[in-house]
Design an enzyme around this catalytic site. Sequence first.
Site, PDB file in Angstrom:
ATOM      1  N   ASP A 131       0.889  -1.310  -0.024  1.00 56.01           N
ATOM      2  CA  ASP A 131      -0.003   0.140   0.089  1.00 56.01           C
ATOM      3  C   ASP A 131       0.821   1.333   0.104  1.00 56.01           C
ATOM      4  OD1 ASP A 131      -2.279  -1.628   0.098  1.00 56.01           O
ATOM      5  OD2 ASP A 131      -2.292  -1.463   2.371  1.00 56.01           O
TER       6      ASP A 131
HETATM    7  N1  URA Z   1      -1.400  -5.977   3.687  1.00 54.87           N
HETATM    8  C1  URA Z   1      -1.820  -4.596   3.954  1.00 54.87           C
HETATM    9  O1  URA Z   1      -2.818  -4.618   4.360  1.00 54.87           O
HETATM   10  N2  URA Z   1      -1.029  -3.774   3.076  1.00 54.87           N
HETATM   11  C2  URA Z   1       0.089  -3.817   2.644  1.00 54.87           C
HETATM   12  O2  URA Z   1       0.569  -3.117   2.012  1.00 54.87           O
HETATM   13  C3  URA Z   1       0.577  -5.218   2.486  1.00 54.87           C
HETATM   14  C4  URA Z   1      -0.149  -6.352   3.081  1.00 54.87           C
END
Ligand code: URA
Length: 270
Positions: A131
């Site tokens: 993310d």
């Molecule tokens: N899980 C999440 O919630 N975000 C990420 O960036 C990676 C795994």
Amino acid sequence: MTRKPDKTKPPRHQRWEGKEKPDWLSRALARAGVFPQDEAEAAINAGRVSINGRVAKMALAPVPPGATVRVDGRVIELSAPTTRVLAFHKPAGVLSSTARQHRTGTVFEVLLPQLPTDLAGYTWHAVGRLDVDSTGLLLFTNDDKFVAHATSPDTRLPKRYVATVFSTADDARVEPLRKGMTLDDGPARPAQVRVRDEHTVEVTLTEGRHHQVKRMLGAVGLPVRALHREAVGSVDLLDIPEGTFRLLTDEEVREGLRYEGRAAAAEPQD
Ligand code: URA
């Protein structure tokens, strides 16, 4: 004048049956790590590339197996290049796009300008995503089969995350993650979970769905304040400074990421 069909040749669709199909020129140059594909097209348009002694005019020109391709007169080795994998430390605030895109604010914008010349010619693919606000280990590779391998849930490559959470974590609260919980897009596999302290939870997953860690912890009343990926397989981020990368060794790719990869290619000859 209409040309008579050449009866000595099989029809076009059968011509490559059972044989190696020709690649097209710009893609062959990008795969071999000579140029990224857009630069390969520019070099072809500038008349710098020849196939079997003739200047190639089209990026889509087929490159028959065994053809001699030259760039600026220098013979290029076009066999599939060695699998390369980079471990990149993603900073917060940059987007993970999976393809090289002409967009600002992506991981490619941070990574590509740092690559030394022996790595700069490849077409790089991000292996999965983090993310925008997540930090940590993001792999890149020049081998699209490696992307499929590492991101497939069937490979069960463990990904270790450390989440900083808003409320108070303890073993009872994270138990549903260990047992396997149902998310809105279906059941999640049981995760390995370790409560490091009351605001820090380590979660190891063998699959990678959208926002998975945040959704799993959110579902047990532990909203995530910050998320960091420490390891993929047995490759650890360790001391790679934020925003920089390290080229993994063949052994790390083979053993740490369980991928055989492609053998080292011969050096191009003059
Ligand atoms: N899980 C999440 O919630 N975000 C990420 O960036 C990676 C795994």
